[in-house]
Each structure stands twice: as C-alpha cells, then as structure tokens.
Design an enzyme around this catalytic site. Structure first.
Site, PDB file in Angstrom:
ATOM      1  N   HIS A 199      32.914  40.141  42.090  1.00  0.00           N
ATOM      2  CA  HIS A 199      32.364  39.082  41.241  1.00  0.00           C
ATOM      3  C   HIS A 199      33.406  38.520  40.280  1.00  0.00           C
ATOM      4  O   HIS A 199      33.210  37.450  39.721  1.00  0.00           O
ATOM      5  CB  HIS A 199      31.055  39.510  40.549  1.00  0.00           C
ATOM      6  CG  HIS A 199      31.201  40.399  39.355  1.00  0.00           C
ATOM      7  ND1 HIS A 199      31.032  41.769  39.407  1.00  0.00           N
ATOM      8  CD2 HIS A 199      31.451  40.118  38.063  1.00  0.00           C
ATOM      9  CE1 HIS A 199      31.186  42.281  38.191  1.00  0.00           C
ATOM     10  NE2 HIS A 199      31.441  41.299  37.362  1.00  0.00           N
ATOM     11  N   ASP A 259      31.571  46.126  45.241  1.00  0.00           N
ATOM     12  CA  ASP A 259      32.019  45.055  44.343  1.00  0.00           C
ATOM     13  C   ASP A 259      33.531  45.128  44.064  1.00  0.00           C
ATOM     14  O   ASP A 259      33.955  45.480  42.968  1.00  0.00           O
ATOM     15  CB  ASP A 259      31.218  45.148  43.033  1.00  0.00           C
ATOM     16  CG  ASP A 259      31.238  43.840  42.251  1.00  0.00           C
ATOM     17  OD1 ASP A 259      32.078  42.978  42.556  1.00  0.00           O
ATOM     18  OD2 ASP A 259      30.413  43.688  41.334  1.00  0.00           O
ATOM     19  N   SER A 283      34.339  44.707  33.724  1.00  0.00           N
ATOM     20  CA  SER A 283      34.228  44.554  35.169  1.00  0.00           C
ATOM     21  C   SER A 283      35.598  44.675  35.811  1.00  0.00           C
ATOM     22  O   SER A 283      36.538  44.019  35.381  1.00  0.00           O
ATOM     23  CB  SER A 283      33.651  43.181  35.517  1.00  0.00           C
ATOM     24  OG  SER A 283      32.264  43.240  35.448  1.00  0.00           O
TER      25      SER A 283
END
Ligand code: ARG
Ligand code: GLU
Length: 720
Positions: free
Chosen positions: A84, A220, A655
């Site tokens: 992402h 991810d 992230s």
C-alpha cells in the site's frame, strides 16, 4: 482521605501507563531503554541499533516517499516496504497491456527495474539536541507571541548556518510540544526504482473489509531499489547510475516468531497525541469522529451500491473508497476503544493527580493554569472544528464541487492577464480534467451531493453555514433534491467534453459566464464561508491550544518523574525516526473471543471467494498451497505463516517498518494495527493495542516460489 484517594488514583493510572510496550523512543537516546529491552529478551545493544560512530541498523531504515517506512535488505540497496506504500507507483507504471496492479510486477533482470521520478528515500545520518540554542533568549517572562518569534528566528539561523557546512539536508524538529529540539541531518536519495510487487489479490488481500482487522492475511509488501551516481552519492535518475551500497542492511530470519518473543519496530511514525487533556480527547473521540464516521458511512454506502453493480465503477472508485474507508474504520475503532477502555476517565484521574502535584508549590501555578485553560478554548474551538469538518467531509466530498474549486484561479483572469499565463492555466486545468473524469461517475456524485447537503444543512445553524445552503431554502423551498437536479443539470462540470470545450474557447470575456456556473457558485460559497468565518478563528484557537499544550507538557515532564518515577517519558510521534518494542502475542478483544498471534495460508484458502474481488485467490497460489511447496519458508509446524501481531506501539507512517527479533534480524514488515487498539494514537492500552506485520517468510516465499525471482533472494542475507 485525600492521601488514599491520591494513592488509588496513582495505582489506577499506573496500571495503564507503566507497561513496557508503550512508547516511541528517540533512537539517539535509546541507551535509556537498553536495560529494559534486554530484560525483555533483546540480545543486542542500543549502540547496535543507533550509532553515529559506526554503521548501525539506523543506516538501513528509511523514510519511503513522504509517508511510509522502508528497510534495506541487500548490499545492492534493495528496499522493502508495504504494497500500500508502493501502490501509487505500481499504478503509475500500469497500462492496459501491463497491468501490474492486477498481475504483479517482477523485474527479472536489473534492466527491467523501473524508474520512479519524484520518489525519494530519506535516511537519517545524525540528530543532535539543540534545545539550548533554539530556546536562547526565551525566559519565563517571554510571552507566547515573542516565544514563537524567537524560536522561529533561532531555527532559521541555525539551519542556515549548519546547512552551509553539511552535504546533508539539515532541519530542526520540535519534540514534546516545543520543549525539546533536535537538529536532523538527512540524506535524500532521488533515483529509486520499482523492482517487484505481488498482484493486488495478494498485496491487498482482504481489501477494505479486512483493513485494520485481525486475523489478517495480506501480503502487504513491494520492492524497490536505491540507485546513486558514479561517486556513490544521491543523484537524479540516470541509466548510468549504480546500485547503492549501504553501510548496513538487515539480515533476514527464517525462524519466525513465538508467543512472548521480544520484537522491536524501527520506523517513521507520523502523529500521535498521547498527552492531550481529557477535554481534547473527548472532543476528538466523542464529538468530531462520530460526525466524520456518520458522513463517511453515508458516502461509502453509496459507493458500495454502485461499485457492486458495475466493474468499471468498482475500479474508478477503488482508491477513493480505500482513502475514505481507512480513516472511517479506524475512527470507529478509536470511538469504541476510548469508551471500552474508559480513556476519558483515566485521563481525568491523571489530571486530578497532576493538579494535586501543581498545588504543592507556588512555582507550579502556571502548570495548573495550562491544564485548566484548555476547557474554555476547546469549548470555543468546537464550533469551528465542526464547521471545518462539514466543509471538508460533506462539502468537498461532492466531487463536482471539489473539482470546480480548481477553477478559482481562472475566474481571476482579466484583460490584462498575459496570454502565456492563460495558456498555462488552461493546460493545467485540461490535464486535471483528464485525471478527474477518468474516475468520475455522475450518479454516485449526485447521490452523495444529496446526502451531504442534507446532512450539512441539518447540522449547521442557519447563521453559520455557507450561503448556498440558505439558498436551497430560499430558491428551492428547502428541497435538496431540486437543488441538486438544478446543479447537475446546469453546470458544465458533469462532462469532460463540456469542460474542455469551455477551456478551448476560453478568453477573459468568458469569466462572467463561468462565475455563474452553479458548481462554481457552490464551490465559491463554501470556500468563502470557510475562509471568512472559520479559518482565522480556527487558527487562533489552535495557537492557543498549542501554547497550552507546550506548558502542560512541560508540567507533565516535571510531574511524571516525581509522581510516577518508573514511567519513562517519550515524545509524541512527529515523523522522525523512532524505535518501539514489545512482545509477540495474541489477545482477547472481547468477551469469549481470543486471538492467536499468527495467521497461515490456510486462512487465505478459508477466506477465498472467487465472486468477491477482495478474496480472489490466484491459481498459482492455490497450486503452491495444495503442493505444500513452501521450501525453507515453511514454519517448523509445516504451514506457511502469513502475518503476526505483537505489542509494538506504532501508528500511521510505520507502514513498511521492519519488525526485528532479539538479534536485530528481520521478521517481517509492519503494515497495520488491530481495530480494537486504534485508540493508541490518543491513549495506549497494552492489552489490546497490537501492531500487525506480514511474516518475512511469506514475503520470500512469494518472491521465490510464486514469482520465481530468485535473483532477489540471492542478494539477501538470510539466517536459516
Ligand atoms: N490501515 C492501514 C493504514 O492505515 C492500511 C491501509 C491500506 N489498506 C487498505 N485496505 N485500505 O495505512
Ligand atoms: N497502515 C498504516 C500506515 O500506512 C500503519 C498502520 C497504523 O496506523 O498503525 O502507516
């Protein structure tokens, strides 16, 4: 009596704050945490993690783009981050022929690695405490205004002076609400190339449905590489550039994790507000978030309805949906978490202890006032925050109006505007139109407009809302539907052709006509209201709040070591490099429910649903699963572990951060938190605040077995 009450409050509060898992620590000061980290199981030293005298782990952790973290995993500058986080770049490189979002992308040779002009990777080289320099000439008598002026002057002077002497980018960052300042030296790399990404049905598996939720099965990750000029220094893209040789790169562990294992996360958390007073937390979680959640629920329901009906619309609104849905879901978690955890009550208990401490000597009176003065300011602020919320969340959610707002500048064109300037404006608007209309679906926007204008009108008082809302009453008898019919019927902004035709024929005499376009009228009305009635007042409140927060923070920095000596203070996240640590472990999110600490490929197969986009499993993955072809990436239990949770205090910006074991070896990539614990940005509860990471063995399995991109595995350092 007073004494016992105080003791009870202290115990009550201590129970929630003195846990090791809470805290985002400044790496340059990590010595203070070393003993605790080692007691929890860490086998390395603080100096191994952060040093400016020799290579250390910090040389392998980078700010990826403007909002994520990445880590270097090879001597050739190979970089891992989340899917992402790389998403925008994967999308930009995708075409009809090469749909990397759907199919994934793997550079099988160095030549196939794709340049990403505009993408930067930033590495911290050094940070130095310069609080004394920045606060020179600030005295107890200095007023807030004077202080702001002195501080900004001192920062400017210091940065200018240091920049002259440094090859790195120099900046000053504020910590603890302006109570501490660090000078940062950063190296910024500008030739970053895309190397690999799994297909979205792996990298985004579970989509928005699973987002923020445990158990999770998302692969991810995406892969990039840093290139430098022939001299080894950062350079703009050139095909002659070579791969970057880092001072440090992470060794990858194939051992996986077990319940209770020590872990730490090293990365760039963006923003937390752990030291806010109860009134602020209450306003945030119980007044503002519920409104935002409610508005977004209405919008997302409309998106969903049309996205389910039409595959093209699903793609057009996928990113918009993800953007709105991410905060929407998180804030629901915050609201519930604060309530269940009694966050407000705990803050209030702390404040009583704080006020008791303030009462002990005269010199602490300003600290007492700082806390008490929040209440009237937040009372005043609420009206403006609400207005801002409706303006951005309701008004600007009407895409037509938001897009029309881009035309503000062209309405200022006059006879005297030079033709080149006009041409430039026209061209910029044409490009913006191409991007906007590609993903615009009018039926959605019309329904959103009706829902948002209704909500806006009902919530905001007549004397405190954009004129256009009152016009709905005056000219349309309060019938929002009639107004929306008129708006969409009369404006040119529903179609790219009409907008382009207008732009092609544009000359200064057309401005009058444009100003009458109902979308422009609506956009102007909302913007004018915001600028004239809300913005300045909002800023004023914010300045007051920031000054109070600084003094309240200073008070807490004195009070906490005295009253809670075992509590180690840490500054709120501010997009600077931090270390956080905690143990692997499941948790009990609610009555009768227990979560295990890891997920496996079995769970992906259980969730598989070929009819639901977010749960499609490719044949290739199914074949590998059926053959149990996991090679050395299998766990010792024989299964393929996909993700795990641990008690690390992370937030947005973390992230892509490396999650590391007791030896500092890479276990996985952080990519999310559990929904129940999203309140951790305001108040942390170790029993439910957990970070979610993708297991590095699943990442390597995908690179190796799924994609066959062996060359990437070969350049990594892997500890079996
Ligand atoms: N919740 C994560 C974050 O805050 C992941 C967001 C991206 N994933 C998604 N399904 N929208 O960034
Ligand atoms: N997904 C978040 C990000 O993009 C990290 C999760 C969190 O907020 O903790 O940074």
């Amino acid at each position: 009596m007073k004494k016992t009450l105080f003791a009870i409050i202290t115990i009550l509060f201590l129970g929630t704050i003195a846990r090791a898992d809470e805290g985002m620590w400044i790496p340059a000061l990590l010595q203070r945490n070393e003993a605790e980290m080692q007691a929890m199981g860490m086998k390395i030293t603080a100096d191994d993690i952060y040093s400016i005298n020799h290579s250390s782990m910090k040389d392998a952790v980078v700010l990826f783009g403007g909002g994520c973290t990445g880590e270097i995993v090879s001597e050739q500058g190979l970089l891992l981050t989340n899917h992402h986080c790389g998403y925008g770049w994967i999308q930009r490189h995708s075409t009809m022929e090469h749909d990397y979002l759907t199919d994934g992308f793997w550079a099988m040779t160095p030549e196939e690695e794709l340049a990403c002009p505009g993408l930067t990777v930033t590495m911290l080289k050094n940070m130095v405490d310069v609080t004394d320099k920045i606060l020179t000439n600030v005295t107890p008598e200095t007023t807030d205004e004077e202080r702001a002026e002195i501080v900004s002057k001192n920062i400017k002077r210091l940065v200018e002076e240091m920049q002259k002497r440094s090859e790195y980018e120099v900046s000053v960052e504020s910590f603890y609400q302006g109570n501490q300042y660090f000078l940062m030296y950063n190296e910024v790399f500008r030739d970053i190339r895309m190397v690999g990404a799994p297909p979205s049905n792996i990298g985004k598996f579970g989509g928005d449905t699973d987002n923020w939720v445990w158990p999770r099965h998302t692969g991810d990750f995406s892969i990039f590489r840093i290139y430098v000029g022939p001299d080894g220094k950062p350079a703009e893209y050139s095909k002659d550039n070579k791969t970057y040789k880092p001072d440090y790169h992470f060794t990858i562990s194939l051992k996986g994790v077990e319940e209770g294992d020590f872990t730490f996360v090293f990365g760039y958390p963006a923003r937390t507000n752990e030291y806010l007073p109860a009134v602020a937390v209450n306003q945030e979680a119980n007044v503002i978030y519920p409104v935002v959640v409610d508005l977004r629920t209405k919008i997302l329901d409309i998106y969903n309805k049309y996205q389910e009906k039409d595959a093209k619309v699903r793609i057009q609104y996928a990113n918009k949906h993800a953007g709105l849905g991410n905060g929407w879901k998180k804030w629901m978690g915050v609201i519930e978490g604060i309530r269940n955890f009694k966050g407000i009550e705990k803050k209030q208990a702390f404040e009583e202890a704080y006020l008791d401490w303030c009462m002990k000597t005269r010199s602490r009176i300003p600290y007492m006032h700082a806390l008490k003065d929040f209440t009237p300011v937040y009372e005043e602020y609420e009206k403006y925050r609400m207005a801002t919320t409706y303006f951005t969340e309701a008004g600007l959610s009407i895409e037509l109006i938001e897009f029309a707002a881009n035309f503000a500048q062209i309405t200022e064109v006059t006879k005297d505007t030079p033709q080149e300037e006009i041409d430039e404006l026209v061209n910029a608007l044409k490009s913006a139109a191409a991007v906007f209309y590609k993903d615009y679906y009018q039926p959605i926007d019309e329904e959103v407009a009706i829902a948002m204008l209704k909500a806006y009108r009902e919530a905001q008082p007549e004397d405190f809302r954009p004129e256009i809302l009152n016009e709905i009453d005056r000219k349309f008898k309060g019938n929002v539907q009639s107004y929306v019919d008129y708006l969409f019927g009369k404006t040119i902004f529903t179609s790219e052709e009409k907008v382009n035709k207008f732009l092609d024929e544009f000359n200064p005499s057309k401005v009058k006509k444009l100003e009458k376009d109902p979308a422009i009228v609506a956009a102007n009305s909302m913007m004018d209201f915001y600028v004239e009635n809300v913005m300045a007042k909002s800023r004023e409140c914010n300045t007051k709040i920031n000054n109070l927060r600084r003094v309240y923070m200073e008070g807490q920095m004195k009070m906490i070591p005295e009253v809670y000596p075992e509590r180690n203070l840490y500054p709120d996240a501010n997009f600077t490099l931090r270390v956080t640590y905690g143990k692997v472990g499941g948790f009990k999110p609610k009555d009768a429910v227990t979560y295990r600490h890891y997920t496996t490929l079995d769970g992906i197969m259980q969730k598989e649903n070929p009819n639901i986009y977010d749960y499609v499993v490719t044949d290739r993955l199914r074949e590998l699963y059926e053959a149990k072809d996991y090679g050395r990436y299998a766990d010792k239990d024989g299964s393929m572990h996909v993700a795990f949770i641990a008690g690390n205090h992370t937030t947005g910006g973390n992230s892509g951060s490396p999650i590391l074991n007791a030896n500092g070896e890479l276990l996985g990539l952080n990519f999310d938190r559990t929904w129940e614990g999203t309140m951790s940005d305001l108040i942390y509860d170790p029993s439910i605040c957990k970070n979610i990471s993708v297991d590095i063995r699943y990442v390597l399995f995908l690179i190796d077995k799924y994609a066959g991109c062996q060359r990437l595995i070969d350049e990594m350092t892997i500890a079996e």
